[in-house]
Design an enzyme around this catalytic site. Sequence first.
Site, PDB file in Angstrom:
ATOM      1  N   GLU A  50      -6.582   4.854   7.991  1.00 12.71           N
ATOM      2  CA  GLU A  50      -6.261   6.255   7.675  1.00 12.71           C
ATOM      3  C   GLU A  50      -7.445   6.939   7.006  1.00 12.71           C
ATOM      4  OE1 GLU A  50      -2.519   5.549   5.702  1.00 12.71           O
ATOM      5  OE2 GLU A  50      -1.659   4.997   7.634  1.00 12.71           O
ATOM      6  N   SER A  88       3.745  -1.993  10.414  1.00 17.61           N
ATOM      7  CA  SER A  88       5.204  -2.043  10.623  1.00 17.61           C
ATOM      8  C   SER A  88       5.823  -3.391  10.250  1.00 17.61           C
ATOM      9  CB  SER A  88       5.547  -1.655  12.071  1.00 17.61           C
ATOM     10  OG  SER A  88       5.146  -0.325  12.327  1.00 17.61           O
ATOM     11  N   GLY A 138       2.956  -1.009   4.330  1.00 17.07           N
ATOM     12  CA  GLY A 138       2.978   0.423   4.030  1.00 17.07           C
ATOM     13  C   GLY A 138       4.384   0.875   3.691  1.00 17.07           C
ATOM     14  N   GLY A 139       5.060   1.489   4.662  1.00 18.62           N
ATOM     15  CA  GLY A 139       6.373   2.109   4.436  1.00 18.62           C
ATOM     16  C   GLY A 139       7.365   1.204   3.716  1.00 18.62           C
ATOM     17  N   GLY A 147       2.817   2.461  10.915  1.00 14.72           N
ATOM     18  CA  GLY A 147       3.763   3.560  10.756  1.00 14.72           C
ATOM     19  C   GLY A 147       4.518   3.921  12.025  1.00 14.72           C
ATOM     20  N   ASN A 171       0.863  -1.185   0.000  1.00 15.43           N
ATOM     21  CA  ASN A 171       0.000   0.000   0.000  1.00 15.43           C
ATOM     22  C   ASN A 171       0.901   1.237   0.000  1.00 15.43           C
ATOM     23  OD1 ASN A 171      -1.796   2.058   0.499  1.00 15.43           O
ATOM     24  ND2 ASN A 171      -2.401   1.361   2.550  1.00 15.43           N
ATOM     25  N   TRP A 172       0.962   1.876  -1.159  1.00 19.20           N
ATOM     26  CA  TRP A 172       1.867   3.031  -1.292  1.00 19.20           C
ATOM     27  C   TRP A 172       1.336   4.265  -0.570  1.00 19.20           C
ATOM     28  CZ3 TRP A 172       3.634   3.089  -7.185  1.00 19.20           C
ATOM     29  CH2 TRP A 172       4.461   1.989  -7.414  1.00 19.20           C
ATOM     30  N   LYS A 173       0.069   4.238  -0.159  1.00 15.87           N
ATOM     31  CA  LYS A 173      -0.574   5.407   0.478  1.00 15.87           C
ATOM     32  C   LYS A 173      -0.396   6.624  -0.444  1.00 15.87           C
ATOM     33  CE  LYS A 173      -0.045   3.139   4.874  1.00 15.87           C
ATOM     34  NZ  LYS A 173       0.102   3.243   6.314  1.00 15.87           N
ATOM     35  N   GLU A 194      -5.166  -4.789  10.892  1.00 13.61           N
ATOM     36  CA  GLU A 194      -4.186  -3.702  10.977  1.00 13.61           C
ATOM     37  C   GLU A 194      -4.417  -2.912  12.263  1.00 13.61           C
ATOM     38  OE1 GLU A 194      -2.345  -2.574   6.940  1.00 13.61           O
ATOM     39  OE2 GLU A 194      -3.979  -1.228   7.377  1.00 13.61           O
ATOM     40  N   HIS A 233      -9.512   1.258   5.271  1.00 14.98           N
ATOM     41  CA  HIS A 233      -8.197   1.471   5.893  1.00 14.98           C
ATOM     42  C   HIS A 233      -8.339   2.501   7.012  1.00 14.98           C
ATOM     43  CE1 HIS A 233      -4.049   2.525   6.544  1.00 14.98           C
ATOM     44  NE2 HIS A 233      -3.726   1.402   5.938  1.00 14.98           N
TER      45      HIS A 233
HETATM   46  P1  13P Z   1       3.192   0.508   7.753  1.00 14.59           P
HETATM   47  O1  13P Z   1       3.703  -0.777   7.150  1.00 14.59           O
HETATM   48  O2  13P Z   1       3.911   1.720   7.258  1.00 14.59           O
HETATM   49  O3  13P Z   1       3.113   0.428   9.236  1.00 14.59           O
HETATM   50  O4  13P Z   1       1.682   0.680   7.230  1.00 14.59           O
HETATM   51  C1  13P Z   1       0.811  -0.377   7.334  1.00 14.59           C
HETATM   52  C2  13P Z   1      -0.410  -0.045   6.580  1.00 14.59           C
HETATM   53  O5  13P Z   1      -1.147   0.846   6.954  1.00 14.59           O
HETATM   54  C3  13P Z   1      -0.661  -0.799   5.331  1.00 14.59           C
HETATM   55  O6  13P Z   1      -1.938  -0.547   4.833  1.00 14.59           O
END
Ligand code: 13P
Length: 260
Positions: free
Chosen positions: A97, A219, A240-241, A180, A9-11, A174, A95
């Site tokens: 966020e 993470s 994510g990251g 993050g 997930n590149w956000k 999640e 999600h």
């Molecule tokens: P991180 O891997 O950056 O913690 O993010 C997880 C996430 O929200 C994937 O959708």
Amino acid sequence: MRKPLVAGNWKMNGTNASNRQLLDDILTSIDDFADIDVAIFPPAVYIHQVREALKGTGIHWGTQNVSSYLEGPYTGEVSAAMINDFNCEYTLIGHSERRCLYDELNLDQLVLDQLLAEKYETAASSGLTPIICIGESPQEHDQGQTEEVVVRLLDTLIAHQGAKALSRTLLAYEPVWAIGTGKSASPEWAQNVHQFMRERVAKHDRKTAENLRILYGGSVKGNNAASLFSKSDIDGGLIGGASLIADEFVNICQAAAQHI
Ligand code: 13P
């Protein structure tokens, strides 16, 4: 046997140039992972670019959100039909966020879960595979409400669609406190929650529960992926990251391939 999925997930990250570089780097170092699924979730404006780069590679792509409406005056929203136009396999739904920061703000939890169930219905009936994100906030975690949070959404989905409909979807656990923050849930914690979710679905439909892929997100990195994926109810990750760093992402894919 459930086939693991590693989903990046590149956000809201990337540009034409950086995406091209990242995709090139992933494609040059990724093995032929026939036994796992890999998917990339770029921002919607880059779906075309990602499709062109990944066509024929075996890697899938999808969107980070989908509207609950089919079409109409919903400025800024993206419909399931539009997503289908770009050959997406998957869409994320719910999600944290989006739940916490955007249009899904200020909704009562039950109304929110209802909205997610409607998005699920729209996506699934359009042929997309929804990945429904579930997880407790830091406060809910501290108050020991993880199971309550997870059950509320699962029950709303099942009431809407019936448990069998979950055979066309994936879940992603999640925990918001792990996203993050660099503080992943321990493999044991994640395993317990995944097992709890599977058992909840099994109460309604055992076969669907057995086949249901449940991803872990929060993470996940190259150095903790293997221990998470070694757990029997963790069927891959939503990353994510680390999905923005080609080597990390490829390491995570390798970890998933080793734990089939
Ligand atoms: P991180 O891997 O950056 O913690 O993010 C997880 C996430 O929200 C994937 O959708």
